[in-house]
Every structure is written in structure tokens, then in C-alpha cells.
Scaffold this active site. Sequence first.
Site, PDB file in Angstrom:
ATOM      1  N   LYS A  77       0.883  -1.178   0.000  1.00  0.00           N
ATOM      2  CA  LYS A  77       0.000   0.000   0.000  1.00  0.00           C
ATOM      3  C   LYS A  77       0.910   1.215   0.000  1.00  0.00           C
ATOM      4  CE  LYS A  77      -1.908   3.081   1.817  1.00  0.00           C
ATOM      5  NZ  LYS A  77      -1.643   4.473   1.345  1.00  0.00           N
TER       6      LYS A  77
ATOM      7  N   GLU B 255       9.095   1.782  11.346  1.00  0.00           N
ATOM      8  CA  GLU B 255      10.164   2.753  11.069  1.00  0.00           C
ATOM      9  C   GLU B 255       9.497   4.119  11.079  1.00  0.00           C
ATOM     10  OE1 GLU B 255      13.231   2.069  10.920  1.00  0.00           O
ATOM     11  OE2 GLU B 255      13.264  -0.074  10.544  1.00  0.00           O
TER      12      GLU B 255
ATOM     13  N   CYS C 139      13.910  11.017   7.130  1.00  0.00           N
ATOM     14  CA  CYS C 139      13.660  10.620   8.523  1.00  0.00           C
ATOM     15  C   CYS C 139      14.918  10.769   9.379  1.00  0.00           C
ATOM     16  CB  CYS C 139      13.124   9.204   8.587  1.00  0.00           C
ATOM     17  SG  CYS C 139      14.183   8.018   7.750  1.00  0.00           S
TER      18      CYS C 139
ATOM     19  N   GLU D 205       9.017  16.882  14.836  1.00  0.00           N
ATOM     20  CA  GLU D 205       9.576  16.626  13.507  1.00  0.00           C
ATOM     21  C   GLU D 205       8.932  17.588  12.498  1.00  0.00           C
ATOM     22  OE1 GLU D 205       8.491  13.014  11.378  1.00  0.00           O
ATOM     23  OE2 GLU D 205      10.592  12.691  10.875  1.00  0.00           O
TER      24      GLU D 205
HETATM   25  P1  NAD Z   1       2.243   8.798   7.105  1.00  0.00           P
HETATM   26  O1  NAD Z   1       2.321   8.117   8.423  1.00  0.00           O
HETATM   27  O2  NAD Z   1       1.303   9.921   6.939  1.00  0.00           O
HETATM   28  O3  NAD Z   1       1.866   7.763   5.961  1.00  0.00           O
HETATM   29  C1  NAD Z   1       2.648   6.612   5.700  1.00  0.00           C
HETATM   30  C2  NAD Z   1       1.763   5.554   5.059  1.00  0.00           C
HETATM   31  O4  NAD Z   1       0.787   5.119   6.013  1.00  0.00           O
HETATM   32  C3  NAD Z   1       0.979   6.023   3.840  1.00  0.00           C
HETATM   33  O5  NAD Z   1       0.968   4.998   2.877  1.00  0.00           O
HETATM   34  C4  NAD Z   1      -0.410   6.247   4.405  1.00  0.00           C
HETATM   35  O6  NAD Z   1      -1.434   6.135   3.436  1.00  0.00           O
HETATM   36  C5  NAD Z   1      -0.493   5.121   5.414  1.00  0.00           C
HETATM   37  N1  NAD Z   1      -1.486   5.300   6.484  1.00  0.00           N
HETATM   38  C6  NAD Z   1      -1.930   6.449   7.035  1.00  0.00           C
HETATM   39  N2  NAD Z   1      -2.854   6.187   7.995  1.00  0.00           N
HETATM   40  C7  NAD Z   1      -2.986   4.840   8.059  1.00  0.00           C
HETATM   41  C8  NAD Z   1      -3.787   3.963   8.839  1.00  0.00           C
HETATM   42  N3  NAD Z   1      -4.641   4.412   9.761  1.00  0.00           N
HETATM   43  N4  NAD Z   1      -3.678   2.628   8.639  1.00  0.00           N
HETATM   44  C9  NAD Z   1      -2.819   2.149   7.718  1.00  0.00           C
HETATM   45  N5  NAD Z   1      -2.051   2.932   6.924  1.00  0.00           N
HETATM   46  C10 NAD Z   1      -2.120   4.268   7.099  1.00  0.00           C
HETATM   47  O7  NAD Z   1       3.740   9.226   6.770  1.00  0.00           O
HETATM   48  P2  NAD Z   1       4.241  10.120   5.548  1.00  0.00           P
HETATM   49  O8  NAD Z   1       3.809  11.523   5.802  1.00  0.00           O
HETATM   50  O9  NAD Z   1       3.872   9.439   4.274  1.00  0.00           O
HETATM   51  O10 NAD Z   1       5.832   9.993   5.691  1.00  0.00           O
HETATM   52  C11 NAD Z   1       6.609  10.858   6.455  1.00  0.00           C
HETATM   53  C12 NAD Z   1       6.962  10.232   7.798  1.00  0.00           C
HETATM   54  O11 NAD Z   1       7.648   9.007   7.590  1.00  0.00           O
HETATM   55  C13 NAD Z   1       7.910  11.078   8.626  1.00  0.00           C
HETATM   56  O12 NAD Z   1       7.484  11.076   9.956  1.00  0.00           O
HETATM   57  C14 NAD Z   1       9.239  10.345   8.515  1.00  0.00           C
HETATM   58  O13 NAD Z   1      10.144  10.565   9.564  1.00  0.00           O
HETATM   59  C15 NAD Z   1       8.786   8.942   8.437  1.00  0.00           C
HETATM   60  N6  NAD Z   1       9.825   8.095   7.828  1.00  0.00           N
HETATM   61  C16 NAD Z   1      10.508   7.233   8.630  1.00  0.00           C
HETATM   62  C17 NAD Z   1      11.529   6.449   8.095  1.00  0.00           C
HETATM   63  C18 NAD Z   1      12.292   5.479   8.963  1.00  0.00           C
HETATM   64  O14 NAD Z   1      12.898   4.581   8.406  1.00  0.00           O
HETATM   65  N7  NAD Z   1      12.301   5.613  10.271  1.00  0.00           N
HETATM   66  C19 NAD Z   1      11.843   6.540   6.744  1.00  0.00           C
HETATM   67  C20 NAD Z   1      11.123   7.446   5.958  1.00  0.00           C
HETATM   68  C21 NAD Z   1      10.105   8.210   6.514  1.00  0.00           C
END
Ligand code: NAD
Length: 507
Positions: A191, A266, A300, A398
Site C-alpha cells: 500500500k 520505522e 527521517c 519533527e
Molecule cells: P504517514 O504516516 O502519513 O503515511 C505513511 C503511510 O501510512 C501512507 O501509505 C499512508 O497512506 C499510510 N497510512 C496512514 N494512515 C494509516 C492507517 N490508519 N492505517 C494504515 N495505513 C495508514 O507518513 P508520511 O507523511 O507518508 O511519511 C513521512 C513520515 O515518515 C515522517 O514522519 C518520517 O520521519 C517517516 N519516515 C521514517 C523512516 C524510517 O525509516 N524511520 C523513513 C522514511 C520516513
Amino acid sequence: MQNQTVKQEGALLHKKVEDIKLYINGQFVEAKSGSTIENVNPFTNEAINLTAEGRQEDIKNAVEAAKDAFEKGPWGYMKQSERMKYINRIADLIDEESAELAYLESLDTGLPIAQTKKMAARAAENFRFYARMVESRLHGESYPVGDEFINYTVYKPLGPVGLITPWNAPFMLTTWKVAPALATGNTVILKPAELSPLTANKLAEIIHKAGVPEGVFNVVHGYGETAGASLVAHPDVKAISFTGETVTGSTIMKNAADTLKKTSMELGGKSPLIVFEDADFDKALDAAVWGIFSFNGERCTANSRVFLHKNIKDRFIAALKERVENIIIGDPLSGSTQLGPLIDQGHFNKVTQYIEIAKQEGCEVIQGNVPEEFSKGNFVPPTLLLNAKNEMKVCQEEIFGPVMAVIEFESEEEVVRAANDVKYGLAGYVWTNDIKRGHRVAQAIDAGMIWINAQNVRDLRIPFGGMKQSGLGREGGHYAIFEFYTEPKAIHVAIGDIHIPQFGKKK
Ligand code: NAD
């Protein structure tokens, strides 16, 4: 070779991006509801294409396909060497398509193309790496127990697994998950983030072209609260590997508990970079600038908090100001661009609001300039928040944009305390030429990954992941294959004449 690549990119610039579908059971299909999501270009804020919007029904179909492919299909039972041929073929096809992958990724996310090219190369290597890793390392242990038993373990794939990915480096992060999941024999429902769907479909095309059996890899686009939540709730999905925001991760863990799923998280970060007065000034400067302004600051592991020793602070800040003025802001598809637009207007608003908060909290804000001609894009210029204090909101939360908070420190003890005084614990960077101090501080910082006198570069064998609210579990290396995508099965064999208690036997 050089000319050929340039020509290829030129052709790509004029290629219309098609509307994209879901990929379920080896076929590209519309969403059952017929709904679509408009995919917007962060550089122009104009539509690029439409993406099929999958929901619960589509997830159900994809999980059914993945379950069948695992239980009835050849994937789970295939000889390991046979499966690895597919994995290596996927890597080769990624290399062949790398120019288009980099182009699509930059178009979709606003990441500069010089950076997405490297990500595409890394993505191919992720598949090759996991093919090697599974072949050479995925074996169990065996223990002779006296001369009566042998106990041994085998590592088995879990079944259909759900992979949920963010928009910030979508292709590379997706392959971190897809490669180990498939190489260990699982089937996958991906997804992708709704804001960056393009390269996920390109990966489906590549996997299709590689001849991977139908149902083994599926892509369901859609929103997190619908498609993502349905994937998490589905009882036949054995595990969820998630990368994204901490709050989303926590929601997913709660929802996954109902069906007792394994989860890997992550999550976000607010990583410190500490420059002691004896550090290699120029190298520390390069690393501090690159670490927050590459990937448009949507990284991240970004060093969003930079701690400067008071004796070098003024000189370092002067150098930072010069860099910030000169970073090349521009079209993500131009090879010379160093900083592109943020993913969408919502995120642009979030980042600019944080810059306002920084002013209210007493920071001096220094920014580069976005050329007038780019006013349609979601550009936030490279930004320094000077005179920051660690307890400020802008140092605790963040921001996920090209915004560096600069904090002064005097003693090692003080800076370690401040670096740890945050809810996150993903990465940390220490700059000093005192080898003992380097190790001491690295050991003292609560983070999953620390670099001493280096920028964020990582060997794939090393674990990737965070402590505290930055995550649970690790990706990368053998961690992904042993701790997440497989389960050990213990087999106990009697080889001697063993004694078994004889309950109920008449003496
Ligand atoms: P997000 O949490 O908004 O979304 C990530 C994914 O989760 C998307 O595909 C979204 O559609 C899905 N999602 C959202 N709500 C959900 C739910 N209730 N159930 C299931 N899936 C759901 O994150 P983002 O804005 O896309 O990405 C940015 C974030 O990701 C930042 O906080 C960043 O630090 C983090 N990040 C972490 C790492 C790591 O390895 N630690 C790497 C890259 C990004």
C-alpha cells in the site's frame, strides 16, 4: 553511454504519464469503486495523472490472491535458488529502467533527479543484496543433544505480508521491504503513499516482466484510513511492515493487535548532529548541510538539530549562511538542482507554520531565496533557525522539511543530555577528532544509528531503525530476514533409544 542517458532523459521529459491502476493477481485493474485520486506535481501543482483508489474490497481481493499464491502457488515452495533467479532478474530490470524510475520519482515527489538516480541504483542493489543474504545466511541451527536427539531450526516465510510506505523516498524505501519479503518466500500486498504512487506501479510492471507468478506481488493504492486500515485489519495478513509518522505507527499497532499481527515500525526522527570544537570543520559543515537539505529535508534521519560548540559557533553559522544562500533551488528534473519543492501544499503549510512558530519562540530565521519563476511549486527555501533552544517546539517536533535548528553548547555532558531530551531516537551524528570522545558520545546518545565523523551512509548489512518513538524493530541486513519476514520453526528428532515416561502402563 553518457550521450545515450541524456537522450533517454530528454525523451522522458515529453512522455505523458498514464493513469495508473491497482496490480492484483498479476493484472492491472481498476478499483472496484471506480474512484480515483488526482496525483499532483509538486513543482507545478498541476495534475500528473489519476490513480485508482483502492478500498476494502480491493484489499480483500489482493489478500486473497496473495494467500492463494502462498498456499497453492509455487512461490512459498519453490527451490530457493529458483526464487533468487527472479529476485536477481528484478534487480536487472530496475537497472534497465533506472532512468525512467528516477524521472517518475522526481516528477511525483519533487526530489532532485540527481538524488533519485542514486536511489534507483540503490533499489536494484537492495534486491541483489537480499538474494545473496538469503542464499548465504538464511539457515537454521542444529544442536545434537547427547546421543539421543538432534534439535534444529528452519526459517519459514510468514505468508501474505502487508507493506505500507511513505512518500519521502518511496521507491528506495519500498524496495527495502519488498526485496527481503519476496526473497524469503512471502507474498506481498503493497500500500504505497497516496501522494507518490508512480514508482510503485513501475515496480509492479518490473516484477510482472520478471515473470514472478501471479498473486505473489500486489499493489493497492488508496488512502491510509481506508486501504491501509483494511490491510492492517485483514485476518489473513500475517505481518505489517510500516514506514511513516509516529502517530500513524501507533494507530497501526493498535489496529494490528486485534488480529495479533507482527509489526515493524520505522517512524519519525529529530536527530542531533554535534560539532565539537576539535572537529574537522569543513567536513562537518558539508555533512550538516547535506544531512538536512538533501531529499528536500524530507528525510527521517535528517540532522534537524545541529549542536555547535560555543567556540566554533560563530564561524560555523557564518559558513552555514553562505551555504544556505547558494544551494541550488530549482526544477527537480534539472540535473543541477540541489533542493526541490515539498511533496504537497498541505506539507508546505505545515513546514512554513513551524518556521512562524520558530520566530514566535525567539529564533532568528535565515533563509535562501526561491527564484520568482518557481512560485507555483511548494518551495520552502533552505532555512536556519538560529539561537534555538532544545526545549523549543521546533526542536522537539519533527518538521520534515529543509529546516535546521542551531543550538549552542559548552560541555559534553550538557550536549548529550540535550541530544537525548527528545521523544525520538532514530539517528545521531558526532563530529570530533578525539577518538575516545567520539565513541563515548556515540554510546551515550539514545538512537538506533550513530555516525562518527561521517554523513548518513550505510552498508546494507547494518541494521536500520530507531529507538524510543522512532520505531520498533530493524530493517536491513539479516535483521529483516530473521527477525521479521520469517519465523523459526524448531524440529526435535529422536536419534537414540530414548526414555519416554510410561503413564498408565501396568507394571
Ligand atoms: P504517514 O504516516 O502519513 O503515511 C505513511 C503511510 O501510512 C501512507 O501509505 C499512508 O497512506 C499510510 N497510512 C496512514 N494512515 C494509516 C492507517 N490508519 N492505517 C494504515 N495505513 C495508514 O507518513 P508520511 O507523511 O507518508 O511519511 C513521512 C513520515 O515518515 C515522517 O514522519 C518520517 O520521519 C517517516 N519516515 C521514517 C523512516 C524510517 O525509516 N524511520 C523513513 C522514511 C520516513
